[in-house]
Design a protein around this motif. Structure first.
Motif, PDB file in Angstrom:
ATOM      1  N   LYS A   1     -39.042  89.086  12.114  1.00 15.60           N
ATOM      2  CA  LYS A   1     -38.708  89.300  10.515  1.00 15.60           C
ATOM      3  C   LYS A   1     -37.494  88.611   9.847  1.00 15.60           C
TER       4      LYS A   1
ATOM      5  N   LEU B   1     -38.362  85.134   9.443  1.00 20.58           N
ATOM      6  CA  LEU B   1     -39.350  85.003   8.188  1.00 20.58           C
ATOM      7  C   LEU B   1     -38.367  85.253   6.880  1.00 20.58           C
TER       8      LEU B   1
ATOM      9  N   GLU C   1     -48.121  84.158  14.173  1.00 21.59           N
ATOM     10  CA  GLU C   1     -47.485  85.235  13.686  1.00 21.59           C
ATOM     11  C   GLU C   1     -46.581  84.845  12.272  1.00 21.59           C
TER      12      GLU C   1
ATOM     13  N   ASN D   1     -49.812  84.540   9.794  1.00 25.62           N
ATOM     14  CA  ASN D   1     -50.246  85.656   9.182  1.00 25.62           C
ATOM     15  C   ASN D   1     -49.400  86.469   8.309  1.00 25.62           C
ATOM     16  N   ARG D   2     -47.950  86.322   8.785  1.00 19.06           N
ATOM     17  CA  ARG D   2     -46.992  86.984   7.765  1.00 19.06           C
ATOM     18  C   ARG D   2     -46.793  86.316   6.320  1.00 19.06           C
ATOM     19  N   TYR D   3     -46.495  84.937   6.428  1.00 17.93           N
ATOM     20  CA  TYR D   3     -46.573  84.272   5.188  1.00 17.93           C
ATOM     21  C   TYR D   3     -47.701  84.126   4.384  1.00 17.93           C
TER      22      TYR D   3
ATOM     23  N   SER E   1     -49.569  86.870   3.852  1.00 20.53           N
ATOM     24  CA  SER E   1     -49.698  88.378   3.419  1.00 20.53           C
ATOM     25  C   SER E   1     -49.373  88.382   2.016  1.00 20.53           C
TER      26      SER E   1
ATOM     27  N   ASN F   1     -45.328  89.399   1.327  1.00 20.95           N
ATOM     28  CA  ASN F   1     -44.685  88.420   1.474  1.00 20.95           C
ATOM     29  C   ASN F   1     -44.848  87.211   0.519  1.00 20.95           C
TER      30      ASN F   1
END
Length: 283
Positions: free
Chosen positions: A2, A5, A100, A103-105, A107, A110
């Motif tokens: 995190k 990111l 990962e 997937n996070r970027y 979302s 984010n």
């Protein structure tokens, strides 16, 4: 992860701001910060409406572009299962950190953290061009995000991880049905919308290519994680380009500061040969 990111989003925002270093910092003295904010947010909503209304005004060339998108998506649709089987050959070898990150970027939370950071930086530094970039980012993400949410419910396509083949559908639901909400890829739309809009600030093809590559990672991650078929991701990526281009043209009439003053045009070329199908997008 995190923390990494968060640092990436900050760096990405600074890269976008760096593309504005030669811009004028002048802002209309007739508006205070609140009035400027409400003006920009008004342009966000107007831009979304503008992008949705464009098909009504399409002419020959625009319909050819639409046909190109439809033909390209249909072509990929027929190889979705085979492509997914091919990915099985290296799925486990893809670094988990890359997946990962993708997937996070991609979302929504984010995505809006990034777009909001770009816009607020422009607002409080009184940089009109950076504000305009933030408006473009927010409006494009909103237009694409809402469209994909509605499409998922109408189309109801099975995700690869459901165990069903790519041609299985459970359409027309008010609520999203788990594992039947594959088309199109929301992560691909949000991520590439950001990448394409930010890349507009730069002239160097190498910088653009680097930003595009980052924007393509979420789509790749969703394929690896079996959340989407290749046609879901490809359609979402191309849709992002058209949405950003449409809204960018609209914002030309709302802001004095511009970038890419040349003709803004997206074109498709479809090439067919024995055993070969090629699609080239020029923008």
């Amino acid at each position: 992860m995190k923390t990494k990111l968060s640092l990436f989003f900050l760096l990405f925002s600074l890269i976008a701001a760096h593309g504005q270093t030669q811009t004028s910092l002048n802002i209309s003295k007739e508006r205070n910060t609140w009035q400027t904010f409400t003006y920009d947010m008004g342009n966000v909503f107007k831009s979304v409406g503008h992008s949705y209304s464009r098909p009504v005004h399409w002419k020959g060339e625009q319909w050819l572009n639409f046909a190109g998108v439809a033909a390209g998506t249909a072509t990929l649709f027929f190889v979705d299962d085979e492509f997914n089987d091919w990915v099985d050959g290296f799925r486990e070898d893809v670094p988990s950190g890359l997946v990962e990150f993708g997937n996070r970027y991609g979302s929504p939370e984010n995505n809006y953290a990034l777009t909001g950071a770009v816009y607020l930086t422009g607002l409080f530094t009184k940089n009109e061009k950076l504000r305009r970039t933030g408006v473009l980012l927010i409006a494009s993400a909103t237009a694409g995000g809402f469209l994909q949410q509605v499409s998922k419910r109408i189309i109801g396509r099975a995700r690869p991880k459901s165990g069903e083949s790519s041609d299985v559908f459970d359409p027309f639901h008010l609520q999203r049905v788990r594992n039947f909400d594959s088309f199109p890829s929301g992560h691909a739309i949000l991520a590439f919308t950001n990448a394409y809009a930010i890349a507009k600030q730069f002239k160097s093809p190498w910088v653009k290519a680097g930003i595009y590559t980052v924007g393509l990672i979420p789509g790749f991650a969703r394929i690896v994680d079996e959340f989407h078929w290749i046609s879901d991701v490809a359609f979402g990526t191309v849709l992002s380009i058209f949405i950003v281009e449409s809204i960018d043209r609209y914002l030309d009439s709302k802001y004095d500061q511009k970038y890419n003053d040349g003709e803004k045009k997206v074109s498709w070329d479809l090439n067919f040969a024995p055993g070969q199908i090629g699609v080239r997008v020029t923008f």
